[in-house]
Design an enzyme around this catalytic site. Sequence first.
Site, short mmCIF file in Angstrom:
data_model
loop_
_atom_site.label_atom_id
_atom_site.label_comp_id
_atom_site.label_asym_id
_atom_site.label_seq_id
_atom_site.Cartn_x
_atom_site.Cartn_y
_atom_site.Cartn_z
N LYS A 14 0.82 -1.22 0.00
CA LYS A 14 0.00 0.00 0.00
C LYS A 14 0.86 1.27 0.00
CE LYS A 14 -2.28 -1.12 3.78
NZ LYS A 14 -1.97 -2.49 4.22
N ARG A 91 -10.14 0.27 8.23
CA ARG A 91 -9.60 -1.06 8.44
C ARG A 91 -10.63 -1.98 9.08
NH1 ARG A 91 -4.00 -0.30 8.42
NH2 ARG A 91 -2.67 -2.09 8.83
N ARG A 130 11.32 -6.49 5.36
CA ARG A 130 11.21 -5.08 5.74
C ARG A 130 11.67 -4.87 7.18
NH1 ARG A 130 5.40 -2.27 5.40
NH2 ARG A 130 5.06 -3.19 7.43
N ARG A 136 10.70 -1.27 12.75
CA ARG A 136 9.34 -1.27 13.29
C ARG A 136 9.16 -2.42 14.27
NH1 ARG A 136 4.84 -0.14 8.68
NH2 ARG A 136 3.72 -1.54 10.09
N ARG A 147 -0.92 -9.92 12.98
CA ARG A 147 -1.49 -8.88 12.10
C ARG A 147 -2.24 -9.51 10.93
NH1 ARG A 147 3.85 -6.06 10.97
NH2 ARG A 147 2.78 -4.83 9.39
P1 ATP Z 1 1.46 -1.93 4.87
O1 ATP Z 1 2.63 -2.83 5.03
O2 ATP Z 1 0.63 -2.33 3.68
O3 ATP Z 1 1.81 -0.50 4.86
P2 ATP Z 1 0.82 -2.46 7.65
O4 ATP Z 1 -0.34 -3.19 8.23
O5 ATP Z 1 2.13 -3.09 7.75
O6 ATP Z 1 0.48 -2.13 6.15
P3 ATP Z 1 0.32 0.17 8.81
O7 ATP Z 1 -0.80 0.47 7.91
O8 ATP Z 1 1.45 1.08 8.88
O9 ATP Z 1 1.05 -1.18 8.47
O10 ATP Z 1 -0.31 -0.05 10.30
C1 ATP Z 1 0.46 -0.41 11.41
C2 ATP Z 1 -0.42 -0.68 12.62
O11 ATP Z 1 -1.16 0.52 12.99
C3 ATP Z 1 -1.53 -1.73 12.45
O12 ATP Z 1 -1.06 -3.04 12.65
C4 ATP Z 1 -2.55 -1.29 13.51
O13 ATP Z 1 -2.16 -1.70 14.80
C5 ATP Z 1 -2.47 0.22 13.48
N1 ATP Z 1 -3.47 0.79 12.55
C6 ATP Z 1 -3.21 1.37 11.36
N2 ATP Z 1 -4.37 1.78 10.77
C7 ATP Z 1 -5.37 1.45 11.62
C8 ATP Z 1 -6.80 1.60 11.58
N3 ATP Z 1 -7.43 2.16 10.53
N4 ATP Z 1 -7.52 1.14 12.64
C9 ATP Z 1 -6.92 0.58 13.68
N5 ATP Z 1 -5.59 0.41 13.78
C10 ATP Z 1 -4.81 0.83 12.77
MG MG Z 2 2.10 1.26 5.30
#
Ligand code: ATP
Ligand code: MG
Length: 199
Positions: A14, A91, A130, A136, A147
């Site tokens: 994303k 989400r 990553r 992270r 996750r």
């Molecule tokens: P990507 O790798 O595609 O960027 P990702 O899941 O690794 O996606 P982020 O989108 O950066 O990472 O989100 C990291 C964390 O932040 C999630 O695991 C969650 O705990 C929290 N989070 C992010 N967006 C939301 C949301 N809309 N509602 C609730 N928690 C969220």
């Molecule tokens: Mg992201």
Amino acid sequence: MFNIVIFGAPGSGKGTQSDKIIERYGFMHVSSGELLRDHIAHDTQFGRIADSYISQGMLIPDELMIRILIDHLDANADRIKNGLILDGFPRTVNQAIEFDSGIDDHQISVDAVIGLEANDEELVKRLLKRGIDSGRTDDNLEVIQRRLKVYHDQTAPLRDYYLERGLYCPINGEGSVDDIFAAITRELDVRLMRKNANK
Ligand code: ATP
Ligand code: MG
């Protein structure tokens, strides 16, 4: 104004594709994950609460997420007029319903949802990779698996929500970055043209 949601599991690409979309279409990027990590880095009250969920691979509560999003939209009221790309939000189906009913003064319609689809094995591989340089706290095997489970349980149902509304565009998220981006632009260009023609 044209607004899109970029949707997909953790590690689906994303953020990577958002950067390319912004470069081409000039939308403003709103990444919920980046917003939250910003709060954590500044050790705000919201950040401290968010951190306790994120480090365990859980979603933060909907009300907190929406509060943080509204603050950000308020602070950027001028910039969002050119269109938005929502990355990581909504989400949960509940977040989508709240957003669609208008949060605060912001009545923002979703015009397209780009769904990046990839299988779990590929996602785990990418996230572990990553994790080596992202620093992270949530990019380690145990939290990654949590996750992904949270994604399948709580986020994947949103796919149907947007399918029913004719907004969901499935994109194969497993090719090269450029091939995936080309598929995204094909979808977006058609939808942008259609929206402009209906004005
Ligand atoms: P990507 O790798 O595609 O960027 P990702 O899941 O690794 O996606 P982020 O989108 O950066 O990472 O989100 C990291 C964390 O932040 C999630 O695991 C969650 O705990 C929290 N989070 C992010 N967006 C939301 C949301 N809309 N509602 C609730 N928690 C969220
Ligand atoms: Mg992201």
